[in-house]
Each structure stands twice: as C-alpha cells, then as structure tokens.
Design a protein around this motif. Structure first.
Motif, PDB file in Angstrom:
ATOM      1  N   GLY A 101       0.797  -1.223   0.000  1.00 38.51           N
ATOM      2  CA  GLY A 101       0.000   0.000   0.000  1.00 38.51           C
ATOM      3  C   GLY A 101       0.828   1.271   0.000  1.00 38.51           C
ATOM      4  N   ASP A 102       2.134   1.162   0.328  1.00 31.51           N
ATOM      5  CA  ASP A 102       2.993   2.346   0.289  1.00 31.51           C
ATOM      6  C   ASP A 102       3.125   2.847  -1.143  1.00 31.51           C
ATOM      7  OD1 ASP A 102       3.441   2.229   2.996  1.00 31.51           O
ATOM      8  OD2 ASP A 102       5.545   1.635   2.862  1.00 31.51           O
ATOM      9  N   ARG A 103       3.202   4.169  -1.290  1.00 28.08           N
ATOM     10  CA  ARG A 103       3.360   4.805  -2.602  1.00 28.08           C
ATOM     11  C   ARG A 103       4.822   5.226  -2.763  1.00 28.08           C
ATOM     12  NH1 ARG A 103      -0.239   6.885  -6.023  1.00 28.08           N
ATOM     13  NH2 ARG A 103      -1.912   6.630  -4.506  1.00 28.08           N
ATOM     14  N   ILE A 104       5.367   4.901  -3.915  1.00 30.44           N
ATOM     15  CA  ILE A 104       6.737   5.271  -4.259  1.00 30.44           C
ATOM     16  C   ILE A 104       6.655   6.325  -5.360  1.00 30.44           C
ATOM     17  CG2 ILE A 104       8.903   4.467  -5.269  1.00 30.44           C
ATOM     18  CD1 ILE A 104       8.143   1.650  -4.262  1.00 30.44           C
ATOM     19  N   GLN A 105       7.394   7.419  -5.191  1.00 32.80           N
ATOM     20  CA  GLN A 105       7.469   8.443  -6.226  1.00 32.80           C
ATOM     21  C   GLN A 105       8.929   8.819  -6.403  1.00 32.80           C
ATOM     22  OE1 GLN A 105       4.512  11.212  -4.363  1.00 32.80           O
ATOM     23  NE2 GLN A 105       3.664  11.266  -6.441  1.00 32.80           N
ATOM     24  N   LEU A 106       9.391   8.836  -7.646  1.00 29.31           N
ATOM     25  CA  LEU A 106      10.763   9.240  -7.898  1.00 29.31           C
ATOM     26  C   LEU A 106      10.907   9.735  -9.329  1.00 29.31           C
ATOM     27  CD1 LEU A 106      12.238   6.654  -9.589  1.00 29.31           C
ATOM     28  CD2 LEU A 106      12.055   5.663  -7.335  1.00 29.31           C
ATOM     29  N   LYS A 107      12.019  10.396  -9.557  1.00 29.70           N
ATOM     30  CA  LYS A 107      12.379  10.831 -10.899  1.00 29.70           C
ATOM     31  C   LYS A 107      13.588  10.015 -11.319  1.00 29.70           C
ATOM     32  CE  LYS A 107      10.715  15.582 -10.478  1.00 29.70           C
ATOM     33  NZ  LYS A 107       9.573  15.419 -11.357  1.00 29.70           N
ATOM     34  N   GLY A 108      13.653   9.712 -12.582  1.00 27.95           N
ATOM     35  CA  GLY A 108      14.781   8.936 -13.070  1.00 27.95           C
ATOM     36  C   GLY A 108      14.927   9.124 -14.557  1.00 27.95           C
ATOM     37  N   LYS A 109      15.760   8.279 -15.127  1.00 23.57           N
ATOM     38  CA  LYS A 109      15.910   8.285 -16.575  1.00 23.57           C
ATOM     39  C   LYS A 109      16.112   6.861 -17.050  1.00 23.57           C
ATOM     40  CE  LYS A 109      20.918   8.933 -16.839  1.00 23.57           C
ATOM     41  NZ  LYS A 109      22.020   9.793 -17.277  1.00 23.57           N
ATOM     42  N   SER A 110      15.784   6.643 -18.305  1.00 20.71           N
ATOM     43  CA  SER A 110      16.032   5.363 -18.948  1.00 20.71           C
ATOM     44  C   SER A 110      16.739   5.625 -20.258  1.00 20.71           C
ATOM     45  CB  SER A 110      14.719   4.610 -19.213  1.00 20.71           C
ATOM     46  OG  SER A 110      14.104   4.232 -18.002  1.00 20.71           O
ATOM     47  N   ILE A 111      17.655   4.744 -20.589  1.00 19.29           N
ATOM     48  CA  ILE A 111      18.382   4.832 -21.851  1.00 19.29           C
ATOM     49  C   ILE A 111      18.041   3.583 -22.655  1.00 19.29           C
ATOM     50  CG2 ILE A 111      20.664   4.829 -22.931  1.00 19.29           C
ATOM     51  CD1 ILE A 111      21.655   6.402 -20.455  1.00 19.29           C
ATOM     52  N   PHE A 112      17.651   3.809 -23.911  1.00 23.03           N
ATOM     53  CA  PHE A 112      17.289   2.719 -24.812  1.00 23.03           C
ATOM     54  C   PHE A 112      18.211   2.737 -26.014  1.00 23.03           C
ATOM     55  CE2 PHE A 112      13.413   3.694 -22.551  1.00 23.03           C
ATOM     56  CZ  PHE A 112      12.784   2.469 -22.379  1.00 23.03           C
ATOM     57  N   GLU A 113      18.594   1.543 -26.449  1.00 19.98           N
ATOM     58  CA  GLU A 113      19.259   1.396 -27.735  1.00 19.98           C
ATOM     59  C   GLU A 113      18.358   0.515 -28.589  1.00 19.98           C
ATOM     60  OE1 GLU A 113      23.678   0.624 -29.559  1.00 19.98           O
ATOM     61  OE2 GLU A 113      23.246  -0.149 -27.573  1.00 19.98           O
ATOM     62  N   ILE A 114      18.117   0.961 -29.808  1.00 27.73           N
ATOM     63  CA  ILE A 114      17.205   0.246 -30.701  1.00 27.73           C
ATOM     64  C   ILE A 114      17.947  -0.061 -31.985  1.00 27.73           C
ATOM     65  CG2 ILE A 114      15.040   0.388 -31.995  1.00 27.73           C
ATOM     66  CD1 ILE A 114      14.096   2.343 -29.728  1.00 27.73           C
ATOM     67  N   ARG A 115      17.903  -1.334 -32.387  1.00 24.39           N
ATOM     68  CA  ARG A 115      18.509  -1.757 -33.651  1.00 24.39           C
ATOM     69  C   ARG A 115      17.514  -2.633 -34.396  1.00 24.39           C
ATOM     70  NH1 ARG A 115      23.235  -4.422 -31.534  1.00 24.39           N
ATOM     71  NH2 ARG A 115      24.043  -2.905 -30.071  1.00 24.39           N
ATOM     72  N   GLU A 116      17.382  -2.359 -35.674  1.00 25.99           N
ATOM     73  CA  GLU A 116      16.500  -3.154 -36.538  1.00 25.99           C
ATOM     74  C   GLU A 116      15.091  -3.257 -35.969  1.00 25.99           C
ATOM     75  OE1 GLU A 116      18.669  -6.813 -37.048  1.00 25.99           O
ATOM     76  OE2 GLU A 116      20.415  -5.733 -37.792  1.00 25.99           O
ATOM     77  N   GLY A 117      14.624  -2.148 -35.360  1.00 23.60           N
ATOM     78  CA  GLY A 117      13.256  -2.105 -34.873  1.00 23.60           C
ATOM     79  C   GLY A 117      13.001  -2.820 -33.562  1.00 23.60           C
ATOM     80  N   LYS A 118      14.057  -3.254 -32.879  1.00 21.32           N
ATOM     81  CA  LYS A 118      13.910  -3.944 -31.582  1.00 21.32           C
ATOM     82  C   LYS A 118      14.806  -3.271 -30.534  1.00 21.32           C
ATOM     83  CE  LYS A 118      11.293  -7.542 -32.726  1.00 21.32           C
ATOM     84  NZ  LYS A 118      10.040  -7.873 -32.105  1.00 21.32           N
ATOM     85  N   ILE A 119      14.344  -3.271 -29.289  1.00 19.29           N
ATOM     86  CA  ILE A 119      15.127  -2.714 -28.186  1.00 19.29           C
ATOM     87  C   ILE A 119      16.227  -3.700 -27.821  1.00 19.29           C
ATOM     88  CG2 ILE A 119      15.066  -1.966 -25.782  1.00 19.29           C
ATOM     89  CD1 ILE A 119      12.061  -1.238 -26.279  1.00 19.29           C
ATOM     90  N   THR A 120      17.481  -3.248 -27.881  1.00 21.50           N
ATOM     91  CA  THR A 120      18.614  -4.129 -27.556  1.00 21.50           C
ATOM     92  C   THR A 120      19.220  -3.807 -26.188  1.00 21.50           C
ATOM     93  OG1 THR A 120      20.148  -2.654 -28.722  1.00 21.50           O
ATOM     94  CG2 THR A 120      19.214  -4.496 -29.983  1.00 21.50           C
ATOM     95  N   LEU A 121      18.921  -2.601 -25.668  1.00 20.51           N
ATOM     96  CA  LEU A 121      19.486  -2.182 -24.382  1.00 20.51           C
ATOM     97  C   LEU A 121      18.477  -1.305 -23.667  1.00 20.51           C
ATOM     98  CD1 LEU A 121      21.977  -1.725 -22.413  1.00 20.51           C
ATOM     99  CD2 LEU A 121      22.389   0.357 -23.742  1.00 20.51           C
ATOM    100  N   ILE A 122      18.274  -1.585 -22.366  1.00 23.65           N
ATOM    101  CA  ILE A 122      17.507  -0.717 -21.490  1.00 23.65           C
ATOM    102  C   ILE A 122      18.344  -0.523 -20.231  1.00 23.65           C
ATOM    103  CG2 ILE A 122      15.375  -0.357 -20.157  1.00 23.65           C
ATOM    104  CD1 ILE A 122      14.073  -2.513 -21.966  1.00 23.65           C
ATOM    105  N   GLU A 123      18.598   0.739 -19.883  1.00 24.35           N
ATOM    106  CA  GLU A 123      19.273   1.055 -18.624  1.00 24.35           C
ATOM    107  C   GLU A 123      18.390   2.030 -17.869  1.00 24.35           C
ATOM    108  OE1 GLU A 123      23.979   0.529 -19.618  1.00 24.35           O
ATOM    109  OE2 GLU A 123      23.114   2.496 -20.020  1.00 24.35           O
ATOM    110  N   ASP A 124      17.959   1.627 -16.690  1.00 26.33           N
ATOM    111  CA  ASP A 124      17.121   2.470 -15.829  1.00 26.33           C
ATOM    112  C   ASP A 124      17.983   3.045 -14.710  1.00 26.33           C
ATOM    113  OD1 ASP A 124      14.848   1.849 -17.289  1.00 26.33           O
ATOM    114  OD2 ASP A 124      14.146   0.329 -15.880  1.00 26.33           O
ATOM    115  N   TYR A 125      17.853   4.349 -14.465  1.00 26.86           N
ATOM    116  CA  TYR A 125      18.607   5.036 -13.421  1.00 26.86           C
ATOM    117  C   TYR A 125      17.661   5.723 -12.472  1.00 26.86           C
ATOM    118  CZ  TYR A 125      22.618   4.557 -16.569  1.00 26.86           C
ATOM    119  OH  TYR A 125      23.609   4.060 -17.376  1.00 26.86           O
ATOM    120  N   SER A 126      17.838   5.467 -11.173  1.00 30.31           N
ATOM    121  CA  SER A 126      17.024   6.175 -10.176  1.00 30.31           C
ATOM    122  C   SER A 126      17.884   6.527  -8.979  1.00 30.31           C
ATOM    123  CB  SER A 126      15.848   5.316  -9.737  1.00 30.31           C
ATOM    124  OG  SER A 126      16.303   4.108  -9.149  1.00 30.31           O
TER     125      SER A 126
END
Length: 126
Positions: A101-126
């Motif tokens: 029931g606890d609420r989490i709120q934060l700001k962050g960023k995500s980095i995506f690399e896309i090749r040939e129409g598919k996601i090859t890398l996801i990096e989430d930073y918080s």
C-alpha cells in the motif's frame, strides 16, 4: 531520434504501465541487455529475453499499480534517453521496510538502444 524509435519506446512504456509483459517482450531483441542502476550501482542485470521475462513477471507481483510518465526525450551517442516521473503502489511488503500500500514516487531516466526495430538495451537510473 527517429519517429519509429520514439513509437517503440512509447509502446514499451505503455505496456510496462499496464503490466502487459507480452507487449513488452514483443518490442525486445532476443539478446536484450537490461540494467537497473540505483545510487550509481547496478542493482539488477538481465541478459537475453528469457531472463528479462522472468524479472518482469516477478516485478509485476510487487506493484498493484505503476506508472512511468516520460517528461523528455533526447538522442545521445545513438541511444535515446528519456527522463521519467515514476509512481507506484506496492502490492507486497519489501525487505527494505516498505509496506503493502505504500506509494513510491521518484524521478529517473532510462536509456534505450534500438537496432532493426527492436530494443537491444535498457538502462534504468534512479
């Protein structure tokens, strides 16, 4: 950043927010690399779509709701970086002391690399 890359990322975030794991997986390359960074350290890493699926299924059990809202996009070294506002409500108690029931709120960023129409890398930073 191409219009197609933006659409792929938007579709991924939409699937994430609605707990649509199959929808997320459909956008990923078979060899996708995922990393989550917390306080500058890698806290989670998966290699390949099967490890990612297992993590996604386990993560979905932790939250009763979750929402990533993209606040900006930028192109950096062939990758797409998005700034996000994140909000979630826990469905279970966590070992770190957070409770169901606890609420989490934060700001962050995500980095995506896309090749040939598919996601090859996801990096989430918080």
């Amino acid at each position: 950043m191409s219009k197609n890359d933006k659409e792929i990322i938007d579709s991924y975030i939409e699937a994430y927010n609605s707990f649509d794991i199959e929808g997320m997986l459909a956008l990923l390359h078979e060899e996708v690399l995922f990393r989550n960074y917390s306080n500058g350290e890698v806290s989670t890493e998966t290699k390949g779509i099967h490890e990612f699926k297992e993590l996604a299924e386990n993560s979905a059990q932790i939250f009763s709701s979750r929402c990533q809202t993209i606040t900006s996009y930028s192109q950096i070294d062939g990758k797409v970086e998005i700034q996000i506002d994140y909000e979630a409500v826990l469905a279970a108690d966590l070992p770190n002391g957070l409770k169901q029931g606890d609420r989490i709120q934060l700001k962050g960023k995500s980095i995506f690399e896309i090749r040939e129409g598919k996601i090859t890398l996801i990096e989430d930073y918080s």
